[in-house]
Write a protein that holds these residues in place. Sequence first.
Motif, PDB file in Angstrom:
ATOM      1  N   ASP A   1      29.641   3.261 -33.750  1.00 31.75           N
ATOM      2  CA  ASP A   1      30.574   2.337 -33.093  1.00 31.75           C
ATOM      3  C   ASP A   1      31.703   1.954 -34.044  1.00 31.75           C
ATOM      4  N   ASP A   2      31.383   1.719 -35.327  1.00 27.74           N
ATOM      5  CA  ASP A   2      32.406   1.381 -36.312  1.00 27.74           C
ATOM      6  C   ASP A   2      33.395   2.542 -36.480  1.00 27.74           C
ATOM      7  N   VAL A   3      32.858   3.744 -36.532  1.00 27.53           N
ATOM      8  CA  VAL A   3      33.702   4.938 -36.694  1.00 27.53           C
ATOM      9  C   VAL A   3      34.625   5.100 -35.489  1.00 27.53           C
ATOM     10  N   GLN A   4      34.079   4.994 -34.308  1.00 26.00           N
ATOM     11  CA  GLN A   4      34.888   5.145 -33.103  1.00 26.00           C
ATOM     12  C   GLN A   4      35.969   4.075 -33.023  1.00 26.00           C
ATOM     13  N   ALA A   5      35.621   2.842 -33.416  1.00 26.16           N
ATOM     14  CA  ALA A   5      36.603   1.762 -33.392  1.00 26.16           C
ATOM     15  C   ALA A   5      37.745   2.040 -34.350  1.00 26.16           C
ATOM     16  N   ALA A   6      37.435   2.612 -35.506  1.00 29.96           N
ATOM     17  CA  ALA A   6      38.473   2.924 -36.486  1.00 29.96           C
ATOM     18  C   ALA A   6      39.442   3.970 -35.939  1.00 29.96           C
ATOM     19  N   TYR A   7      38.922   4.999 -35.305  1.00 29.59           N
ATOM     20  CA  TYR A   7      39.798   6.023 -34.735  1.00 29.59           C
ATOM     21  C   TYR A   7      40.602   5.484 -33.559  1.00 29.59           C
ATOM     22  N   GLN A   8      39.974   4.673 -32.728  1.00 29.88           N
ATOM     23  CA  GLN A   8      40.694   4.099 -31.591  1.00 29.88           C
ATOM     24  C   GLN A   8      41.840   3.214 -32.071  1.00 29.88           C
ATOM     25  N   GLN A   9      41.569   2.412 -33.069  1.00 27.57           N
ATOM     26  CA  GLN A   9      42.612   1.533 -33.590  1.00 27.57           C
ATOM     27  C   GLN A   9      43.776   2.328 -34.157  1.00 27.57           C
ATOM     28  N   ALA A  10      43.472   3.435 -34.833  1.00 22.75           N
ATOM     29  CA  ALA A  10      44.513   4.229 -35.479  1.00 22.75           C
ATOM     30  C   ALA A  10      45.335   5.033 -34.488  1.00 22.75           C
ATOM     31  N   TYR A  11      44.698   5.555 -33.427  1.00 26.00           N
ATOM     32  CA  TYR A  11      45.364   6.599 -32.650  1.00 26.00           C
ATOM     33  C   TYR A  11      45.535   6.323 -31.157  1.00 26.00           C
ATOM     34  N   THR A  12      45.109   5.188 -30.667  1.00 27.83           N
ATOM     35  CA  THR A  12      45.252   4.907 -29.239  1.00 27.83           C
ATOM     36  C   THR A  12      46.703   5.018 -28.790  1.00 27.83           C
ATOM     37  N   LYS A  13      47.630   4.614 -29.642  1.00 25.79           N
ATOM     38  CA  LYS A  13      49.047   4.634 -29.272  1.00 25.79           C
ATOM     39  C   LYS A  13      49.787   5.837 -29.863  1.00 25.79           C
ATOM     40  N   GLN A  14      49.044   6.823 -30.331  1.00 26.21           N
ATOM     41  CA  GLN A  14      49.658   8.024 -30.897  1.00 26.21           C
ATOM     42  C   GLN A  14      49.472   9.182 -29.916  1.00 26.21           C
ATOM     43  N   PRO A  15      50.514   9.585 -29.203  1.00 30.89           N
ATOM     44  CA  PRO A  15      50.346  10.541 -28.104  1.00 30.89           C
ATOM     45  C   PRO A  15      49.989  11.961 -28.534  1.00 30.89           C
ATOM     46  N   LEU A  16      50.187  12.287 -29.810  1.00 29.14           N
ATOM     47  CA  LEU A  16      49.919  13.660 -30.251  1.00 29.14           C
ATOM     48  C   LEU A  16      48.600  13.804 -30.997  1.00 29.14           C
ATOM     49  N   VAL A  17      47.792  12.750 -30.996  1.00 28.81           N
ATOM     50  CA  VAL A  17      46.415  12.840 -31.502  1.00 28.81           C
ATOM     51  C   VAL A  17      45.474  12.574 -30.337  1.00 28.81           C
ATOM     52  N   ARG A  18      44.546  13.507 -30.120  1.00 30.27           N
ATOM     53  CA  ARG A  18      43.588  13.377 -29.023  1.00 30.27           C
ATOM     54  C   ARG A  18      42.187  13.232 -29.599  1.00 30.27           C
ATOM     55  N   LEU A  19      41.516  12.140 -29.251  1.00 25.47           N
ATOM     56  CA  LEU A  19      40.131  11.922 -29.660  1.00 25.47           C
ATOM     57  C   LEU A  19      39.227  12.567 -28.622  1.00 25.47           C
ATOM     58  N   ARG A  20      38.403  13.490 -29.075  1.00 25.55           N
ATOM     59  CA  ARG A  20      37.628  14.327 -28.172  1.00 25.55           C
ATOM     60  C   ARG A  20      36.179  13.857 -28.071  1.00 25.55           C
ATOM     61  N   GLN A  21      35.518  14.257 -26.986  1.00 27.81           N
ATOM     62  CA  GLN A  21      34.108  13.952 -26.772  1.00 27.81           C
ATOM     63  C   GLN A  21      33.211  15.120 -27.159  1.00 27.81           C
ATOM     64  N   GLN A  22      33.812  16.191 -27.640  1.00 27.76           N
ATOM     65  CA  GLN A  22      33.074  17.351 -28.123  1.00 27.76           C
ATOM     66  C   GLN A  22      33.915  18.037 -29.184  1.00 27.76           C
ATOM     67  N   PRO A  23      33.313  18.845 -30.046  1.00 23.37           N
ATOM     68  CA  PRO A  23      34.090  19.491 -31.104  1.00 23.37           C
ATOM     69  C   PRO A  23      35.205  20.351 -30.511  1.00 23.37           C
ATOM     70  N   PRO A  24      36.420  20.232 -31.046  1.00 20.92           N
ATOM     71  CA  PRO A  24      37.537  21.020 -30.517  1.00 20.92           C
ATOM     72  C   PRO A  24      37.446  22.473 -30.950  1.00 20.92           C
ATOM     73  N   ALA A  25      38.029  23.342 -30.146  1.00 24.91           N
ATOM     74  CA  ALA A  25      38.198  24.751 -30.488  1.00 24.91           C
ATOM     75  C   ALA A  25      39.654  24.991 -30.864  1.00 24.91           C
ATOM     76  N   VAL A  26      39.895  26.013 -31.653  1.00 20.28           N
ATOM     77  CA  VAL A  26      41.265  26.353 -32.020  1.00 20.28           C
ATOM     78  C   VAL A  26      42.118  26.589 -30.772  1.00 20.28           C
ATOM     79  N   ASN A  27      41.554  27.253 -29.767  1.00 26.50           N
ATOM     80  CA  ASN A  27      42.316  27.554 -28.557  1.00 26.50           C
ATOM     81  C   ASN A  27      42.739  26.299 -27.795  1.00 26.50           C
ATOM     82  N   ASP A  28      42.102  25.173 -28.067  1.00 27.22           N
ATOM     83  CA  ASP A  28      42.494  23.925 -27.413  1.00 27.22           C
ATOM     84  C   ASP A  28      43.874  23.449 -27.873  1.00 27.22           C
TER      85      ASP A  28
END
Length: 276
Positions: free
Chosen positions: A191-218
Amino acid sequence: MQPWHTELLSELAQQVRVVFLALPHEASAELAPQLIAAGLVVFDLSGAFRLHDAEEHERVYGFRRSGALPQQIPYGLAEWTTLSGTESLIAVPGCYPTVANLALKPVLPLLAGTPVINAVSGVSGAGRKAAAHTSFCEVSLVAYGVASHRHQPEIAQALGRDVIFVPHLGNFKRGILATIHAPLKAGVSMDDVQAAYQQAYTKQPLVRLRQQPPAVNDVVGTAYCDIYPVVAQQHLIVCAAIDNLLKGAAAQAVQLANQYYGLASDTGLTQRGGVV
């Protein structure tokens, strides 16, 4: 499009305000001061100005910077840089440092030890020069620059702490996939980790927080950085992916120019396939 000649500088300065330099390090170091003196804003994609320490720069890149340069040269990791619109030279980060720093900066206060970064790049990361080891049909997955890659001090500088960085060459054309792990401080939860990423990137449109590991093709053909964190055995594991030619190079330079001129950071960058 026309070949560059120094005598064109005065004419160029009357026609444009911004120059994007995508040249060898030494060439950028020589040309950028001339462009700045002519009143142009330079976004430099080489490694000529990324390292702040002159001695470290000379050790890593093998030449000494010269010419009249600004005292403070912003390191343009776009999501973590604020530009005032008065800077004359902005150093655009390297591709490996972009993905590593975006993945790690939000959680630095939660880490208890040295991050270990393993990242695999497509063959386009080596440029277009002809060489057997980067010929697509010859490429095998291989580590290179182990404990000596020039991006290690750049990553460490941006994070303000040392890292272990091992790059790899993969048998694909473009993109970078990084897997990063580091021990967490006692009591840090997912929960602490997720909160840190949400705080940093919620308003950053070119960073996407994923629910599964990303692939290069993504991310290939896009300006996005995809990030997936997980906590296991009191260690943080982060998987992150970018297109090395876009978010790791040209698209980030455009993103910085957008911010410089007060535009939305993703202006012209949301169409898959490149810069619009």
